[in-house]
Design a protein around this motif. Sequence first.
Motif, short mmCIF file in Angstrom:
data_model
loop_
_atom_site.label_atom_id
_atom_site.label_comp_id
_atom_site.label_asym_id
_atom_site.label_seq_id
_atom_site.Cartn_x
_atom_site.Cartn_y
_atom_site.Cartn_z
N THR A 221 5.53 -48.10 -18.40
CA THR A 221 6.12 -49.08 -19.32
C THR A 221 5.06 -49.83 -20.11
OG1 THR A 221 6.22 -50.65 -17.47
CG2 THR A 221 8.23 -49.40 -17.96
N VAL A 222 3.86 -49.92 -19.55
CA VAL A 222 2.76 -50.60 -20.24
C VAL A 222 1.96 -49.63 -21.11
CG1 VAL A 222 0.67 -51.96 -19.92
CG2 VAL A 222 2.61 -52.31 -18.39
N ALA A 223 1.69 -48.44 -20.57
CA ALA A 223 0.76 -47.52 -21.23
C ALA A 223 1.41 -46.64 -22.29
CB ALA A 223 0.07 -46.64 -20.18
N TRP A 224 2.70 -46.34 -22.18
CA TRP A 224 3.32 -45.39 -23.10
C TRP A 224 3.20 -45.82 -24.57
CZ3 TRP A 224 4.28 -41.25 -25.32
CH2 TRP A 224 5.34 -41.04 -26.19
N PRO A 225 3.44 -47.09 -24.93
CA PRO A 225 3.27 -47.45 -26.35
C PRO A 225 1.87 -47.16 -26.87
CG PRO A 225 4.48 -49.17 -25.18
CD PRO A 225 3.97 -48.22 -24.14
N LEU A 226 0.84 -47.43 -26.06
CA LEU A 226 -0.53 -47.15 -26.46
C LEU A 226 -0.78 -45.65 -26.56
CD1 LEU A 226 -3.41 -48.10 -27.07
CD2 LEU A 226 -3.81 -48.21 -24.60
N MET A 227 -0.26 -44.89 -25.60
CA MET A 227 -0.44 -43.44 -25.62
C MET A 227 0.22 -42.83 -26.86
SD MET A 227 0.23 -42.69 -21.56
CE MET A 227 -0.45 -41.04 -21.52
N ARG A 228 1.40 -43.33 -27.19
CA ARG A 228 2.09 -42.83 -28.38
C ARG A 228 1.29 -43.17 -29.64
NH1 ARG A 228 7.86 -45.02 -28.48
NH2 ARG A 228 6.65 -46.94 -28.48
N GLN A 229 0.69 -44.35 -29.65
CA GLN A 229 -0.06 -44.80 -30.81
C GLN A 229 -1.29 -43.92 -31.06
OE1 GLN A 229 -0.93 -48.98 -30.70
NE2 GLN A 229 -2.29 -48.92 -32.47
N VAL A 230 -1.95 -43.46 -29.99
CA VAL A 230 -3.15 -42.65 -30.18
C VAL A 230 -2.84 -41.17 -30.38
CG1 VAL A 230 -4.54 -44.25 -28.83
CG2 VAL A 230 -3.56 -42.24 -27.72
N GLY A 231 -1.56 -40.78 -30.27
CA GLY A 231 -1.19 -39.41 -30.60
C GLY A 231 -0.69 -38.54 -29.48
N TYR A 232 -0.45 -39.09 -28.29
CA TYR A 232 0.10 -38.29 -27.20
C TYR A 232 1.54 -37.88 -27.52
CZ TYR A 232 -3.49 -38.70 -23.56
OH TYR A 232 -4.62 -38.58 -22.81
N ARG A 233 1.86 -36.62 -27.27
CA ARG A 233 3.26 -36.21 -27.32
C ARG A 233 3.97 -36.79 -26.11
NH1 ARG A 233 2.31 -29.86 -28.01
NH2 ARG A 233 2.13 -30.22 -25.77
N ALA A 234 5.28 -36.93 -26.23
CA ALA A 234 6.05 -37.58 -25.16
C ALA A 234 5.95 -36.82 -23.84
CB ALA A 234 7.51 -37.71 -25.58
N ASP A 235 6.01 -35.48 -23.89
CA ASP A 235 5.98 -34.72 -22.64
C ASP A 235 4.58 -34.72 -22.03
OD1 ASP A 235 4.91 -33.20 -24.65
OD2 ASP A 235 6.15 -31.43 -24.31
N ASP A 236 3.53 -34.68 -22.87
CA ASP A 236 2.17 -34.77 -22.34
C ASP A 236 1.94 -36.13 -21.68
OD1 ASP A 236 1.16 -32.27 -22.90
OD2 ASP A 236 0.53 -32.80 -24.92
N ALA A 237 2.37 -37.19 -22.35
CA ALA A 237 2.21 -38.54 -21.78
C ALA A 237 2.97 -38.66 -20.48
CB ALA A 237 2.69 -39.59 -22.78
N GLY A 238 4.19 -38.15 -20.44
CA GLY A 238 4.98 -38.21 -19.20
C GLY A 238 4.33 -37.43 -18.08
N GLY A 239 3.76 -36.27 -18.40
CA GLY A 239 3.08 -35.50 -17.37
C GLY A 239 1.89 -36.22 -16.80
#
Length: 671
Positions: free
Chosen positions: A271-289
């Motif tokens: 819940t904290v890191a996903w917005p930052l991960m999305r901002q730098v270009g992570y795809r949703a499934d990669d970030a979730g993995g």
Amino acid sequence: MSGSHSTLPPDMDPNSVDAETAERLTQLIESEEGATNNFKGWLGYAAVGIAVAMSLFHLWAAWDIVPTTTLRFAHVGFTLVLGFLLFPAARRFRHRFMPWDWALVAAGIYVTWYLISGGDDLQDRVIFPEPMDIVVGWLLIALVLEAARRATGWVMPVVAIAFILYAFFGNHLPAPWTHRGYDAERLVPHLSITLEGIFGSAVDVSATLIILFTIYGAILSASGAGKYFVDFSFAATGGKPSSAGRTVVLSAFLLGGPSGSGVATTVTIGTVAWPLMRQVGYRADDAGGLLAAGGLGAIISPPIMGAAAFLIAEYLKISYLEVLLMAVVPTVLYYAGLLFMVELDQRRIAARGGNPNAAKGIAVESVGAMFRRGWYHFTSLIAIIGFMAWGYSATLSVLYAMLLAVALSFLSKEHALWPRKLIRTLADGANQSIGIAATCASAGIIVGCITLTGLGLKFSDIAIQAAGGSLVVTAIYTALIVWVVGLAVPVTASYIICAVVAAPALIKLGVPDYAAHMFVFYYAVLSEVSPPTALSPFAAAAITGAGPYRTTLMAWKYTLPAFILPFIFVTDPEGVGLLLRPTASMGWTDVAWQIFLATAGLAALAAAAQGFARHALAVWERAGLTLVGLLLLFPALFEAALSLPYPHLWGVAAGTAFLAWQIRRPEPSLA
């Protein structure tokens, strides 16, 4: 006043996700920890009072001497009473205390009184029990199965019932599964009175270690350690191109203590890191993995590993400190593998036009300021190791660490554990142990049936024969068995069952007992990222909005080191160096060489899995790197199977040549 622990992790900001996502996350966490009641008024106070009494009893037992039988009987008694108070018979009865709950609580109290008051006389008549012993034994078995059903679902009780039926009617089965068959007069006392059934090693560990570490985790969480560790991770990695991925890895490692749950860790970080991960270009499934892989790492990270780690110490009759030492290198290599993946993620994201430097726009407090503000959160974690290194038992070490954590909490006005908050925290610690305790008691039924019928030894012979006596094939079969069992039951139960059934096959083929048990432990933990019960990836998918099964596949990619490493210290005689248990012919230089080979091999496999090194990899390059990684990780197998001399040196040479090939090509800009 509530009689249950919270659903969402206390360190997670509920405002960081929408209401629908929060509800889905709550359901996933309840899938692992059970859906609990939330009572108000006198019933809520009573539930809290019983939970506090349970915590205080076990804290006292850690300090003073309590007879073994009394401690185990009381532990299961508290588990039954709180289990029927906290967990409803069905979701539609949630937050209501039904008449049958009263009856079950009363039955749990009666059974506990009967066992404790029976004293030595009860133990002496195990072989020739009285009729009432049989009645109470059946009642206890039924209560334990119902408590486990409420806390963990139907699978565990159904498996336990299947083993009970096997004990009764196994004499009608064909060889090699057959046995003499047992009646109720022999089986029920074995399961309900002796220390080889319900009150066996699993409940012993639950009563003496697991609950203490659960209480300690609740104290850390209440003192703000969990949120601080996430914030500290952001500060330590902030402003760097790969800060998003590195933050996930570092915070997962630090959160292993106060959380103790793979799903809760995934949710807290996600819940904290996903917005930052999305901002730098992570795809949703990669970030979730990656988030799910981080949650998995929390379970295997010293000094507070998953509950099964305490059982390893009991089964092997070694200290918990020795288990921690064995886990140090595999844990470091696991996180090294994740960091390799993260670094390659940044190159892959940049190559397809992402902006990994976007993290530089995030304002974070300096790491120095963060450390000065909350340094004391690290103190009690370090103290546990220190106390054990000075010769204190694990129980006394965690007890002293608790006292230290409570004292240091007063350095923060916001998180000071004043009496009212401390009472709530002690209650939460006891409540959070109920699911594990019910699992251990239920698993005791299974283990009791296995030991009485001799199924463990039979199964080992069957597995070895099916594998043709091959250690490698037996290890693969064992991994598959642990994995399949882990799909159905919680990690703790999976380890308990497979430590009795599957580990002996490896030990018979010459694998050291500690290596066999660590192998089983790691594959039991891997059930956290395996469908259909892949709770951590499903929770990560709920946060990122990706497909759950696609996220699970990505989690498998990121957890590659965890799948590979256990085979090293089982199939390679010198692989036990990774457990810091070198053989007589090995020195510490050999151990360092093993660690280097494993690190280099994991780096090669990480690049092959990501399809990226300094540049995107062609299919032949990925295949070549896979071969390099395997040569470095499993030289003994290549030498035995192909008579290839010095395979690790071939791997080093090939890896060096590949790096030279990549360096000669111009590197794209990461700007």
